[in-house]
Design an enzyme around this catalytic site. Sequence first.
Site, PDB file in Angstrom:
ATOM      1  N   ARG A 179      -2.719   0.606  -4.370  1.00  0.00           N
ATOM      2  CA  ARG A 179      -3.578  -0.179  -3.481  1.00  0.00           C
ATOM      3  C   ARG A 179      -4.544   0.685  -2.663  1.00  0.00           C
ATOM      4  NH1 ARG A 179      -1.854  -5.367   0.148  1.00  0.00           N
ATOM      5  NH2 ARG A 179      -3.840  -5.587   1.210  1.00  0.00           N
ATOM      6  N   GLU A 225       0.799  -1.226   0.000  1.00  0.00           N
ATOM      7  CA  GLU A 225       0.000   0.000   0.000  1.00  0.00           C
ATOM      8  C   GLU A 225       0.829   1.272   0.000  1.00  0.00           C
ATOM      9  OE1 GLU A 225      -3.713  -0.546   2.049  1.00  0.00           O
ATOM     10  OE2 GLU A 225      -3.788   1.567   2.567  1.00  0.00           O
ATOM     11  N   ASN A 242      -9.409   1.618  -0.598  1.00  0.00           N
ATOM     12  CA  ASN A 242      -9.952   2.287   0.580  1.00  0.00           C
ATOM     13  C   ASN A 242     -11.087   3.247   0.248  1.00  0.00           C
ATOM     14  OD1 ASN A 242      -8.211   1.148   2.602  1.00  0.00           O
ATOM     15  ND2 ASN A 242      -6.563   2.323   1.668  1.00  0.00           N
TER      16      ASN A 242
END
Lengths: 357, 357
Positions: free
Chosen positions: A230, A226, A234
């Site tokens: 990535r 992340e 979220n």
Amino acid sequence: MNNNITSLGYTVFFEKELESLQEFINKGNYSQILILVDRNTNDHCLPVLQAALPELVDYDIIEVDPGEENKNIDFCIGVWNTMLDFGADRKALMLNLGGGVVTDMGGFAASTFKRGIDFVQIPTTLLSQVDASVGGKTGIDLGNLKNIIGTFTQPKAVFISSAFLQTLDARQMRSGFAEVIKHGLIFDKDLFEQCKTLDYEEDELDAIVHRSVAIKNEVITQDPTEKGLRKILNFGHTIGHAIEGHSLVTDSNPLLHGEAIAIGMICEAYISHKVNGLSIEALGEIVSLFTSRYERYEFDASIYATLIDLMRNDKKNEQQKLGFALLSAIGTCDYDRFVEEDLIKESLDFYLASAVL
Amino acid sequence: MNNNITSLGYTVFFEKELESLQEFINKGNYSQILILVDRNTNDHCLPVLQAALPELVDYDIIEVDPGEENKNIDFCIGVWNTMLDFGADRKALMLNLGGGVVTDMGGFAASTFKRGIDFVQIPTTLLSQVDASVGGKTGIDLGNLKNIIGTFTQPKAVFISSAFLQTLDARQMRSGFAEVIKHGLIFDKDLFEQCKTLDYEEDELDAIVHRSVAIKNEVITQDPTEKGLRKILNFGHTIGHAIEGHSLVTDSNPLLHGEAIAIGMICEAYISHKVNGLSIEALGEIVSLFTSRYERYEFDASIYATLIDLMRNDKKNEQQKLGFALLSAIGTCDYDRFVEEDLIKESLDFYLASAVL
């Protein structure tokens, strides 16, 4: 048809009867098999596992209480101590059979027990199948902060069986479905369109789970820890996690993860419209899908300050700025967008208004 | 002379004044600096760190209680919560300034906080300089089981300064010295010979610390996750850890790690003589060095069963057999030697007899 997915050094098997699990265990030459369950998966899912493992006569069961409120360090200490009581050594294998609480906490317990033992994820809820099965995130909550303690550790294998989805109630299905919609919103407009008409029929569900895992896998294999891309996973989670954390400590019947994320996605779609080029039509489509499928959650402006405080501890922040993943269109998402508090509050106002449209 | 050592992706700097630390921090573009200390290093070592960092005006101090009995999950939760209180994000850097409690627990806290932030080890005791500075082991105790929860996570750098050794008392020096002797015993007969005459004079000490770290580094870079060779570093630790764990819960002034390991090395040298070809002369030399430098520790056969129980949870065991690293000569060590309970008890009898020779 073998439609398995290869992730970061391991295979995600899509098998209704867990056909390959026995062979996987035989190959591993493990000293011991530990199975982590919660009360529900012990009753409803363990029989499927046992049927798939005719050669496994000796194993130890560790049971935890179901519910996100139990994914905490106290329960984790209980899991570690039980592993010690069972005499688990470094060559033990842990099978995590359950929803996100079991797979997240079991993954964390295994990845830190004697500095790490092998584990296999067998997610049993729609949410954990589409969200927790790839990516190697393990974690527990601390207070009302979600997944704040954890590791990046890959499992040795993941098994996804549609048989387990038959054991879920409608509310759990809806919760998982929110993450499927998210995968459509950030990466695949076609998947989003499919979501509009889904009625949880088995074949269609199988296809949607597989597509969801494939999307997530494509993202995380490009960015395992992340640092960049990535973060699009979220979307909806900055605000959603805060609402979920707040609900966990104040509601007697707290929101499920997906229910909170659905609210977060409405808010963050609004912010996307305001500052990231998402069209008003797309915003309308998104709001319409969520409000048709999810119940309104009641809160008012008096909790905004608490929510913002919770967001300040979000893992995506840097230098005290609140970091978001924001859509520019349905199917396309950007990350590292930093947003002012006032706009966040405005987006919460928007949710409260939109939910009664 | 630059005599830095390159370990697994990072540098071990040997610098009395921590000359390179400021530059290291500047390069990292960190959002925040957290410094973990205990009461002792806060008083005696922090000034050295501050003098080395003239540009660092803003940082947060986290203080824990000194002592192995505090390297537990409760203190670790305290560290995590303090990191949250300070608003630490994923780009924060943690400087662990202290002995093994601070470096082990700080490394674990950092490696699991928001799924991992960068940390630098600045070991301040002889023990932590020679033992904890390379290898990437982080960990905490659970109950009386040492380092049973932890991760393998490499720091971003290690700084070893002989200035800190001036702050130690004789007992702490002796504790660290046991690990130096161990490195001689398992890998370098010359180092063992040097240990016989060492009187802690500064230049000689510098050389011995450097040689110790170099030996450990050579071992761990060949086997980072302890699948094989690395197990030789556990010589003396199977029995030593059990004695240490027992002492921690029963003695008001518990044994230090090195003091317990010294006892463990006498016992395991005896076992090495019995089953692994270590000559009686070598055994005599080893016993003689330890008994001349370390005080006798009093216990009797009534605690043997407790000690064996503690050994059963040692991380090196497999399939319930008790695993040892055993010497075949001074400077040469084997691993994965499994030993019967009776011989372990006999070796404890030998310790009790040898210590009064």
